[in-house]
Design a protein around this motif. Sequence first.
Motif, mmCIF file in Angstrom:
data_model
loop_
_atom_site.group_PDB
_atom_site.id
_atom_site.type_symbol
_atom_site.label_atom_id
_atom_site.label_comp_id
_atom_site.label_asym_id
_atom_site.label_seq_id
_atom_site.Cartn_x
_atom_site.Cartn_y
_atom_site.Cartn_z
ATOM 1 N N MET A 88 1.001 -0.953 0.366
ATOM 2 C CA MET A 88 0.657 -0.275 -0.490
ATOM 3 C C MET A 88 0.993 1.067 0.126
ATOM 4 O O MET A 88 0.556 1.732 -0.366
ATOM 5 C CB MET A 88 -0.827 -0.255 0.948
ATOM 6 C CG MET A 88 -1.964 -0.777 1.222
ATOM 7 S SD MET A 88 -3.158 -0.990 -0.614
ATOM 8 C CE MET A 88 -4.000 0.700 0.024
ATOM 9 N N LEU A 89 1.598 1.187 0.721
ATOM 10 C CA LEU A 89 2.825 2.118 0.771
ATOM 11 C C LEU A 89 3.489 2.683 -0.665
ATOM 12 O O LEU A 89 3.724 3.830 -1.221
ATOM 13 C CB LEU A 89 3.999 2.155 1.642
ATOM 14 C CG LEU A 89 3.459 2.718 2.972
ATOM 15 C CD1 LEU A 89 4.462 1.773 4.328
ATOM 16 C CD2 LEU A 89 3.006 3.470 3.532
ATOM 17 N N ARG A 90 3.633 1.769 -1.171
ATOM 18 C CA ARG A 90 4.467 1.540 -2.194
ATOM 19 C C ARG A 90 3.563 2.019 -3.498
ATOM 20 O O ARG A 90 3.615 3.022 -4.553
ATOM 21 C CB ARG A 90 4.836 0.580 -2.810
ATOM 22 C CG ARG A 90 6.264 0.178 -2.351
ATOM 23 C CD ARG A 90 7.396 0.606 -2.902
ATOM 24 N NE ARG A 90 7.849 0.361 -4.722
ATOM 25 C CZ ARG A 90 7.885 -0.066 -5.570
ATOM 26 N NH1 ARG A 90 8.947 -0.977 -5.073
ATOM 27 N NH2 ARG A 90 7.753 0.202 -6.230
ATOM 28 N N ARG A 91 2.165 1.668 -3.492
ATOM 29 C CA ARG A 91 1.412 2.193 -4.134
ATOM 30 C C ARG A 91 1.241 3.477 -3.965
ATOM 31 O O ARG A 91 0.875 4.862 -5.033
ATOM 32 C CB ARG A 91 -0.449 1.128 -3.803
ATOM 33 C CG ARG A 91 -1.751 1.923 -4.446
ATOM 34 C CD ARG A 91 -2.711 1.324 -3.635
ATOM 35 N NE ARG A 91 -4.101 1.828 -4.046
ATOM 36 C CZ ARG A 91 -4.720 2.730 -3.315
ATOM 37 N NH1 ARG A 91 -4.266 3.141 -2.153
ATOM 38 N NH2 ARG A 91 -5.905 3.127 -3.534
ATOM 39 N N ALA A 134 5.412 -5.291 -5.995
ATOM 40 C CA ALA A 134 4.470 -4.078 -5.863
ATOM 41 C C ALA A 134 5.189 -3.812 -7.392
ATOM 42 O O ALA A 134 4.144 -3.291 -7.976
ATOM 43 C CB ALA A 134 4.862 -2.835 -4.780
ATOM 44 N N ALA A 135 6.649 -3.419 -7.773
ATOM 45 C CA ALA A 135 6.115 -3.439 -9.722
ATOM 46 C C ALA A 135 5.745 -4.140 -10.661
ATOM 47 O O ALA A 135 4.767 -3.878 -11.757
ATOM 48 C CB ALA A 135 8.187 -3.441 -10.116
ATOM 49 N N THR A 136 5.398 -5.332 -9.826
ATOM 50 C CA THR A 136 4.572 -6.235 -11.018
ATOM 51 C C THR A 136 2.855 -6.306 -10.825
ATOM 52 O O THR A 136 2.540 -6.146 -11.835
ATOM 53 C CB THR A 136 4.673 -7.905 -10.438
ATOM 54 O OG1 THR A 136 6.085 -8.202 -10.966
ATOM 55 C CG2 THR A 136 3.847 -8.504 -11.786
ATOM 56 N N VAL A 137 2.539 -5.647 -9.612
ATOM 57 C CA VAL A 137 0.803 -5.997 -9.238
ATOM 58 C C VAL A 137 0.669 -4.179 -9.547
ATOM 59 O O VAL A 137 -0.815 -4.347 -9.704
ATOM 60 C CB VAL A 137 0.975 -5.775 -7.339
ATOM 61 C CG1 VAL A 137 -0.687 -5.776 -7.865
ATOM 62 C CG2 VAL A 137 1.372 -7.278 -6.831
ATOM 63 N N LEU A 138 1.289 -3.465 -9.359
ATOM 64 C CA LEU A 138 0.521 -1.755 -9.106
ATOM 65 C C LEU A 138 0.716 -1.351 -11.292
ATOM 66 O O LEU A 138 0.863 -0.458 -10.955
ATOM 67 C CB LEU A 138 1.344 -0.519 -8.373
ATOM 68 C CG LEU A 138 1.373 -1.631 -7.121
ATOM 69 C CD1 LEU A 138 2.110 -0.446 -6.416
ATOM 70 C CD2 LEU A 138 -0.183 -1.568 -7.096
#
Length: 222
Positions: free
Chosen positions: A78-81, A217-221
Amino acid sequence: MLQDITGPDERAIAWDRIEQFIGYGRADAPVVFLGMEEGADNAKLLPDLLGRSFSGQYGEISRKGATQRTWSKMCHLMLRREGVECPTPAQRLAYQRERLGKHSGDTLVAELMPYPCQNATGWPKIYEPRFRTRREYLERMAPRRQAMLRDLFEAHPRELIVCYGKAHWGYYRGIFGAAPQSGQPIEIFDWRSTRVVMAPHFVSRSFNSAGQLDAFAATVLR
């Protein structure tokens, strides 16, 4: 003075209410994290279930407590988002306490199955009057819960749904009518206008390091 030796009565458990419980946070949250079931200390299930007998469909994760391993990985994502490039442990803990699974936040931390349990193989005796075995519980309850969650996910716009715990991907796919992808460590597909992710459990070796969390996170977002 006589000592009261009576204890909590199992007959007071509101099973129907417990079976309607969804999780922690906003019903219309843009980001959903979906696990198989909550962990619990089997020796303390009776007071836990009695407490749940008075809850609604949505609770809130406590603002107190130390870092929780599963929730910490959700906080990292969530923070990466939000654009935080390298979330620190302190930032993840602050997010867990103040924002994860809160009615005013951006997340819904949900479970497919409603009964808390210490592990995914045992079946506590307290559940036997309701379902004799875990197998019976899954066969009868999982389709009901899949339909309930499908209706909930369709009712509000969703940005992302992350289903974690590879052993349970089959149950998660049943919510979305998704076919398996061959040999993928992470499965990603679009459902309606929502990005759905099938991930390993957040306490697995796949998420041991900050680098692994950042790559996820990079893959998902993207």
